[in-house]
Design a protein around this motif. Structure first.
Motif, PDB file in Angstrom:
ATOM      1  N   CYS A 155       0.492  -0.986  -0.060  1.00 20.90           N
ATOM      2  CA  CYS A 155      -0.110   0.183  -0.168  1.00 20.90           C
ATOM      3  C   CYS A 155       0.573   1.276  -0.058  1.00 20.90           C
ATOM      4  O   CYS A 155       2.219   0.930   0.521  1.00 20.90           O
ATOM      5  N   VAL A 156       0.280   2.095  -0.680  1.00 21.51           N
ATOM      6  CA  VAL A 156       1.247   3.537  -1.114  1.00 21.51           C
ATOM      7  C   VAL A 156      -0.200   4.527  -0.708  1.00 21.51           C
ATOM      8  O   VAL A 156      -0.075   4.369  -1.320  1.00 21.51           O
ATOM      9  N   TYR A 157       0.194   5.325   0.032  1.00 19.42           N
ATOM     10  CA  TYR A 157      -0.587   6.691   0.274  1.00 19.42           C
ATOM     11  C   TYR A 157      -0.366   7.991  -0.321  1.00 19.42           C
ATOM     12  O   TYR A 157       1.079   8.554  -0.858  1.00 19.42           O
ATOM     13  N   MET A 158      -1.271   8.512  -0.651  1.00 20.02           N
ATOM     14  CA  MET A 158      -0.892  10.159  -2.010  1.00 20.02           C
ATOM     15  C   MET A 158      -0.986  11.552  -0.837  1.00 20.02           C
ATOM     16  O   MET A 158      -2.406  11.058  -0.260  1.00 20.02           O
ATOM     17  N   MET A 159      -0.721  12.255  -1.571  1.00 23.08           N
ATOM     18  CA  MET A 159      -1.518  13.285  -0.667  1.00 23.08           C
ATOM     19  C   MET A 159      -1.000  13.872   0.786  1.00 23.08           C
ATOM     20  O   MET A 159      -0.912  15.418   0.718  1.00 23.08           O
ATOM     21  N   GLU A 160      -0.712  13.075   1.142  1.00 24.47           N
ATOM     22  CA  GLU A 160      -0.579  13.428   2.438  1.00 24.47           C
ATOM     23  C   GLU A 160       1.287  12.858   3.155  1.00 24.47           C
ATOM     24  O   GLU A 160       1.565  11.662   2.202  1.00 24.47           O
ATOM     25  N   LEU A 161       1.644  13.613   4.516  1.00 28.40           N
ATOM     26  CA  LEU A 161       2.761  12.976   4.603  1.00 28.40           C
ATOM     27  C   LEU A 161       2.779  12.067   6.123  1.00 28.40           C
ATOM     28  O   LEU A 161       1.822  12.540   6.447  1.00 28.40           O
ATOM     29  N   ASP A 162       3.363  11.185   6.455  1.00 29.61           N
ATOM     30  CA  ASP A 162       3.392   9.858   7.545  1.00 29.61           C
ATOM     31  C   ASP A 162       4.192   9.736   8.127  1.00 29.61           C
ATOM     32  O   ASP A 162       5.012   8.585   7.026  1.00 29.61           O
ATOM     33  N   SER A 163       5.730   9.687   8.535  1.00 26.64           N
ATOM     34  CA  SER A 163       5.975   9.277   9.200  1.00 26.64           C
ATOM     35  C   SER A 163       6.790   7.600  10.123  1.00 26.64           C
ATOM     36  O   SER A 163       8.045   7.035  10.222  1.00 26.64           O
ATOM     37  N   ALA A 313       3.904   7.974  -6.945  1.00 30.27           N
ATOM     38  CA  ALA A 313       3.586   6.616  -5.804  1.00 30.27           C
ATOM     39  C   ALA A 313       3.996   5.672  -6.437  1.00 30.27           C
ATOM     40  O   ALA A 313       3.609   4.303  -5.915  1.00 30.27           O
ATOM     41  N   ALA A 314       3.386   5.654  -8.196  1.00 28.10           N
ATOM     42  CA  ALA A 314       3.339   4.327  -9.151  1.00 28.10           C
ATOM     43  C   ALA A 314       4.065   3.652  -8.956  1.00 28.10           C
ATOM     44  O   ALA A 314       5.041   2.819  -8.816  1.00 28.10           O
ATOM     45  N   GLU A 315       5.749   4.288  -8.957  1.00 29.51           N
ATOM     46  CA  GLU A 315       6.876   3.940  -9.004  1.00 29.51           C
ATOM     47  C   GLU A 315       7.430   3.424  -7.738  1.00 29.51           C
ATOM     48  O   GLU A 315       7.532   1.943  -7.761  1.00 29.51           O
ATOM     49  N   GLN A 316       6.973   3.961  -6.464  1.00 24.42           N
ATOM     50  CA  GLN A 316       7.243   3.081  -5.664  1.00 24.42           C
ATOM     51  C   GLN A 316       6.045   1.898  -5.380  1.00 24.42           C
ATOM     52  O   GLN A 316       6.944   0.714  -4.669  1.00 24.42           O
ATOM     53  N   MET A 317       4.883   1.540  -5.868  1.00 26.84           N
ATOM     54  CA  MET A 317       4.315   0.331  -5.909  1.00 26.84           C
ATOM     55  C   MET A 317       5.327  -0.901  -6.530  1.00 26.84           C
ATOM     56  O   MET A 317       5.125  -1.394  -6.447  1.00 26.84           O
ATOM     57  N   LEU A 318       5.702  -0.155  -7.679  1.00 30.31           N
ATOM     58  CA  LEU A 318       6.378  -1.384  -8.787  1.00 30.31           C
ATOM     59  C   LEU A 318       7.700  -2.182  -7.499  1.00 30.31           C
ATOM     60  O   LEU A 318       7.585  -3.406  -8.080  1.00 30.31           O
ATOM     61  N   THR A 319       8.561  -1.137  -7.085  1.00 31.99           N
ATOM     62  CA  THR A 319       9.448  -1.450  -5.873  1.00 31.99           C
ATOM     63  C   THR A 319       8.346  -2.840  -5.165  1.00 31.99           C
ATOM     64  O   THR A 319       9.052  -3.983  -5.313  1.00 31.99           O
TER      65      THR A 319
END
Length: 343
Positions: A155-163, A313-319
């Motif tokens: 899962c990759v979240y978009m538009m916001e940040l959370d560390s 986000a899509a590139e993170q998902m591929l990884t």
């Protein structure tokens, strides 16, 4: 009792299985399957037991695997709150450009800013075991969070940040964007600053919070000048709220709108009513939608990296789908203040 790790019928992914549901409900796997499929011959009390067990384990039916156990999904699900807002269209186009050439099918769900609708979409899509989820923001039901965690689906979240540990996300600080808006208007010598936000999703509220904090720091915050409505954001609503605010507070000399369509509506009503922008009121928008730089006067706005967010986000998902860890799980794509004629 057999441990799930040693159960030959338990998936190695760690996701809840039908056998586990059956054991918890005290029935056979066949009965559990029939109960979840709604077969009428299963006694009501058994159906209730099975449904309760499934809910407790966050189990979702997998019709795709039932049809072909060896099938591997090539789908990535993207859930967004709106398909009428160009903000998300730009992001979706970027996701398509990255994932489609790699042989993945992009499935789009629109939850209309409803956490319950998003939960239903998650439950329905999980039944088909997608390879990954691209989700908007972090505001969702507790049940949705449990489903995502139990599924072990990337899962990759978009538009916001959370560390937080284990979270992969691409976005920018909504809070900082709101602070930047206030600082810009204050730098123009404005003293009575208002915020108008609609839809009231988490991102709109965070922008308002950042705006509020900057005004409080400068000693310029007035809670009466904060206009928030759950109504859908639109050009018409922006014009309506703009006129209402000025009628109640004619001394307002700057307004930050939570989205460009609201600000565009305010500019149109100002033009119609002979209100001089920015001489009487400075107007600042958010997202920098395509029409903003062509408004009269040209609308100042905070430009958000919609395309870049979708692409990364899509590139993170591929990884993640390749079984690898993302080098930078939290990617801040930033934002840019576009100063034009309206401020």
């Amino acid at each position: 009792m057999t441990s799930p790790k040693n159960d030959k019928n338990t998936r190695t992914t760690g996701r809840p299985t039908l056998n586990e549901v059956a054991r918890l409900a005290g029935v056979s796997p066949i009965t559990a399957s029939r109960a979840l499929r709604g077969v009428s011959t299963v006694a009501t009390e058994l159906v209730e037991k099975v449904q309760k067990a499934a809910l407790e384990l966050n189990y979702v039916v997998n019709p795709a695997a039932r049809a072909l156990a060896s099938a591997q999904s090539h789908s990535v699900v993207v859930l967004v709150p709106s398909l009428s807002n160009l903000l998300f269209i730009d992001t979706l186009e970027a996701i398509h450009r990255v994932l489609t050439p790699k042989g993945f099918e992009v499935l789009i769900g629109n939850f209309h800013y409803s956490r319950d609708e998003e939960e239903n979409l998650l439950r329905n899509y999980m039944a088909y075991q997608p390879r990954g989820f691209l989700l908007t923001g972090f505001d969702r039901t507790e049940s949705s969070r449990r489903m995502i965690e139990a599924s072990n689906i990337p899962c990759v979240y978009m538009m916001e940040l959370d560390s937080a540990a284990g979270v992969n996300c691409v976005g920018f600080s909504q809070l900082s964007a709101g602070e930047t808006a206030a600082e810009h208007l204050l730098s123009r010598g404005r003293k009575r600053l208002a915020y108008i936000g609609a839809q009231l999703d988490q991102r709109t509220l965070l922008r308002g919070e950042g705006f509020r904090k900057a005004l409080q720091k400068a000693g310029r915050y007035d809670p009466d000048l904060e206009v928030l409505t759950p109504r859908a954001s639109s050009v018409g609503l922006g014009g309506e709220l703009f006129l209402q605010l000025l009628a109640a507070h004619p001394d307002v000399d700057a307004i930050f709108f939570g989205n460009d369509d609201l600000a565009q509506g305010a500019l149109l009503e100002a033009l119609r009513n002979g209100i001089k922008i920015p001489e009487q009121v400075a107007i600042l928008g958010f997202n920098d939608l395509p029409m903003s730089e062509h408004m009269v006067p040209r609308l100042s706005s905070i430009n958000t990296p919609r395309e870049a967010i979708g692409r990364r986000a899509a590139e993170q998902m591929l990884t993640l789908m390749a079984g690898n860890k993302v080098a930078r799980p939290v990617e801040d794509m930033g934002f840019e203040l576009k100063v034009r004629e309206s401020t």
